[in-house]
Design a protein around this motif. Structure first.
Motif, PDB file in Angstrom:
ATOM      1  N   LEU A  75     -58.603  43.569 -13.162  1.00 39.87           N
ATOM      2  CA  LEU A  75     -59.079  42.763 -12.891  1.00 39.87           C
ATOM      3  C   LEU A  75     -60.270  42.505 -12.035  1.00 39.87           C
ATOM      4  N   ASN A  76     -61.072  41.896 -11.927  1.00 37.45           N
ATOM      5  CA  ASN A  76     -62.456  42.101 -11.297  1.00 37.45           C
ATOM      6  C   ASN A  76     -62.963  40.581 -10.624  1.00 37.45           C
ATOM      7  N   PHE A  77     -63.294  41.277  -9.027  1.00 37.57           N
ATOM      8  CA  PHE A  77     -64.037  41.200  -8.361  1.00 37.57           C
ATOM      9  C   PHE A  77     -65.748  40.368  -8.019  1.00 37.57           C
ATOM     10  N   ALA A  78     -65.689  39.409  -7.647  1.00 40.01           N
ATOM     11  CA  ALA A  78     -67.568  39.242  -7.192  1.00 40.01           C
ATOM     12  C   ALA A  78     -67.739  37.781  -6.272  1.00 40.01           C
ATOM     13  N   TRP A  79     -68.492  39.048  -5.090  1.00 37.89           N
ATOM     14  CA  TRP A  79     -68.463  38.141  -3.803  1.00 37.89           C
ATOM     15  C   TRP A  79     -69.465  38.074  -2.976  1.00 37.89           C
ATOM     16  N   LEU A  90     -63.922  46.661  -0.925  1.00 33.78           N
ATOM     17  CA  LEU A  90     -63.182  46.246  -1.248  1.00 33.78           C
ATOM     18  C   LEU A  90     -62.376  46.644  -1.439  1.00 33.78           C
ATOM     19  N   LYS A  91     -60.667  47.219  -0.948  1.00 39.82           N
ATOM     20  CA  LYS A  91     -59.571  47.759  -1.474  1.00 39.82           C
ATOM     21  C   LYS A  91     -58.396  46.797  -1.440  1.00 39.82           C
ATOM     22  N   SER A 134     -58.081  42.537   0.290  1.00 41.08           N
ATOM     23  CA  SER A 134     -58.792  42.251   1.065  1.00 41.08           C
ATOM     24  C   SER A 134     -60.267  43.409   1.346  1.00 41.08           C
ATOM     25  N   TYR A 135     -61.183  42.257   2.010  1.00 36.87           N
ATOM     26  CA  TYR A 135     -63.172  42.862   1.597  1.00 36.87           C
ATOM     27  C   TYR A 135     -63.084  42.598   2.607  1.00 36.87           C
ATOM     28  N   GLN A 136     -64.047  42.625   3.008  1.00 37.24           N
ATOM     29  CA  GLN A 136     -65.040  42.603   4.562  1.00 37.24           C
ATOM     30  C   GLN A 136     -66.323  41.549   4.182  1.00 37.24           C
ATOM     31  N   VAL A 137     -66.297  40.902   5.545  1.00 36.77           N
ATOM     32  CA  VAL A 137     -66.964  40.382   6.325  1.00 36.77           C
ATOM     33  C   VAL A 137     -67.736  40.485   7.380  1.00 36.77           C
ATOM     34  N   ALA A 138     -68.547  40.236   6.799  1.00 35.99           N
ATOM     35  CA  ALA A 138     -69.576  41.178   8.777  1.00 35.99           C
ATOM     36  C   ALA A 138     -68.844  42.409   9.255  1.00 35.99           C
TER      37      ALA A 138
END
Length: 577
Positions: A75-79, A90-91, A134-138
């Motif tokens: 599975l691929n992620f982009a943000w 991202l974890k 989950s991924y980090q924002v700020a």
């Protein structure tokens, strides 16, 4: 130049005795679209709440974008994240509290001013398993988001066309005095896009992924590859809650193609430097026993596309099903379908698809629904071909319709390519040809009309100015497609299946990319007395919220007593693309 055009029905007197009792033509100022605020899904305060939420969403480019991996185990992620943030993280794990989660490697690329694009891939996923990411924002971890893998032995995916978020921007609704503008249009189209996906998933909850036939967004700038004026449109497209847990495989449409930020929002698998435009190139992936080949046919280098098709098949020699996706509808029935650019693309691609035993070709571009007969062996009669400029002059009325134009239309019917192997149950068994599908708008941001004459190669077509989606089911022996309107979730066409009882799908020797000039023309279409066809040939129920510019219920009435079938033409209204 794959032009966008809007055609209003008219009659042009041509090479035949023509008598009319009266002609009243109303040409709308723009294409049909769905006014989200007037739909059933907008009731109970949902539209009001969406408008409030939109004020935050529209300036938030950091939403997650999931795309299919090389196969079902990935599975691929982009943000996006802000440039000032530390290294993006991202974890993913099996537990909602993330206590077993593992961090993935992240590749970072500069994006829109003040932002960077981040990409990651998770591997070794197991089917029918629940994961959380989950991924980090700020600097803060987002709440865990669920992702469920599905079966690969028997699976389904959603097929949609032209979300084209923001396309309703130049339209005016009934009673309005001004165009919507980009902000209001993206808000409108994104609400409908959310509704399409939610409606589809309610009926098909175990969907593996979405396949979009291109044009995710509306705005582009061919002179400026790093144009970012469409970031609000990508924000609207990615705002769909369903897409947080559902990967999308996107073809590159003509609106996506000119600008690089497409490739910053979508982390496509097996990306290639072949078929390149600023948005990216061809790519492919497998899922279960199916191979999906995504060609960027905004690049017309057929030799490059052929190489990707061959590479995809070589990498997946045991795939039972081979499905190609391109944006342009080379066997469609909408307003683009007779254009010389589309026709030339058709005859360049056919040898590649047929020699490599492609089972189905999924397309968009024409914002109408159509399903072809099984087709094989279409050839171009170059002696009857016309240029783009000649076609434009006919459509614009600068050149009177004559036998040259009629012969051109007749020659592209491809009656010699039709394989009459359908049975009464709506299925074909071991066909020796290809099914061509064209998807209607998946968001209702813009609709085109069907051409008045239903081409011989078309088995079914539909347009009622309502968003639609298709559900495609695949197992070892059957490929089945059902297509639904989103307002009632009723089918707009019969169930159609391709059945395979043989195991021999070894590809033939790859064909040269340049087709040969045929020696024999396709049969001509006999002259008949035509009737103005209804927009919808299978369902007469119009959708709530569907509007035309300045909609005042004016009707177009053309009474034609005697005319050649291919003498029907259109008044052209150009649209920039």
């Amino acid at each position: 130049m794959l032009k966008l055009r809007k055609n209003a029905i008219a009659a042009i007197l041509v090479a035949a005795v023509l008598t009319t009792t009266g002609v009243s033509v109303f040409a709308s100022d723009n294409d049909g679209w769905t006014d989200a605020s007037q739909t059933q899904s907008a009731k109970d305060g949902k539209w009001t709440q969406w408008c409030a939420d939109w004020e935050t969403i529209k300036s938030d480019p950091i939403q997650m974008s999931l795309t299919t991996g090389k196969n079902a185990t990935e599975l691929n992620f982009a943000w996006y994240s802000k440039e000032t943030e530390t290294t993006p993280k991202l974890k993913i794990g099996n537990n909602k509290d993330m206590n077993d989660a593992k961090e993935l490697g992240v590749v970072v690329t500069p994006a829109a001013s003040g932002y960077k694009s981040n990409k990651a891939t998770v591997t070794n996923l197991k089917e029918n398993t629940t994961y959380y990411y989950s991924y980090q924002v700020a600097g803060n971890w987002t709440s865990a988001t669920i992702y469920k893998t599905q079966s690969t032995k028997s699976f389904n995916f959603l097929y949609v066309g032209d979300p084209q978020i923001g396309s309703s921007s130049s339209n005016t609704a009934k009673g309005a005095s001004a165009e919507q503008g980009q902000d209001n249009a993206v808000r409108n189209d994104s609400f409908n896009w959310n509704n399409t996906l939610d409606t589809a998933l309610k009926s098909h909850p175990n969907t593996s992924f979405v396949l979009s036939a291109g044009d995710q967004i509306q705005s582009s700038d061919k002179k400026n590859p790093v144009y970012t004026g469409n970031e609000i449109e990508y924000a609207g497209y990615l705002s769909a809650k369903a897409l947080k847990s559902l990967p999308v495989s996107t073809a590159i449409g003509n609106h996506d193609s000119p600008n690089t930020n497409y490739s910053l929002h979508f982390n496509n698998p097996n990306t290639s430097n072949l078929g390149l435009t600023p948005a990216g190139g061809d790519y492919f992936y497998s899922y279960g026993n199916a191979l999906f080949i995504m060609l960027n046919t905004n690049n017309t280098n057929m030799a490059e596309h052929q190489k990707v098709v061959e590479q995809a098949i070589k990498s997946n020699p045991n795939a039972k099903w081979r499905i190609a996706t391109i944006h342009q509808d080379i066997y469609g029935s909408g307003e683009h379908s007779n254009e010389p650019d589309i026709i030339n693309l058709r005859y360049q691609l056919l040898p590649i698809f047929e020699k490599n035993k492609i089972d189905a070709v999924l397309t968009g571009h024409d914002h109408t629904y159509s399903r072809s007969l099984i087709l094989k062996g279409g050839v171009q009669d170059t002696s009857k071909a016309i240029t783009n400029d000649e076609y434009d002059d006919y459509i614009d009325g600068k050149t009177p319709i004559d036998s040259k134009y009629n012969n051109y239309l007749s020659s592209i019917e491809d009656t010699n390519a039709m394989q009459d192997i359908s049975n009464s149950s709506g299925s074909v068994t071991n066909p020796q040809g290809i099914l061509y599908m064209t998807a209607n708008s998946g968001s209702g941001s813009k609709y085109y009309d069907l051409v008045p004459h239903k081409q011989s190669y078309i088995a079914a077509r539909w347009q009622e100015d309502v968003p639609t989606y298709s559900n495609i089911e695949i197992n070892d022996t059957k490929f089945t497609i059902n297509t639904y309107r989103t307002d009632t979730n009723e089918k707009i066409d019969n169930t159609y299946s391709i059945i395979k009882t043989t195991k021999d799908i070894t590809p033939s020797t790859p064909v040269a990319a340049t087709p040969t000039t045929p020696t024999q023309a396709a049969p001509s279409i006999p002259a008949v007395t035509p009737m103005v066809e209804p927009k919808n040939e299978t369902n007469s129920s119009a959708g709530i919220g569907s509007v035309k510019a300045g909609d005042n219920n004016s009707a177009s009435t053309v009474v034609i007593l005697t005319i050649s079938l291919v003498g029907i033409a259109y008044i052209n209204k150009r649209k920039s693309y």
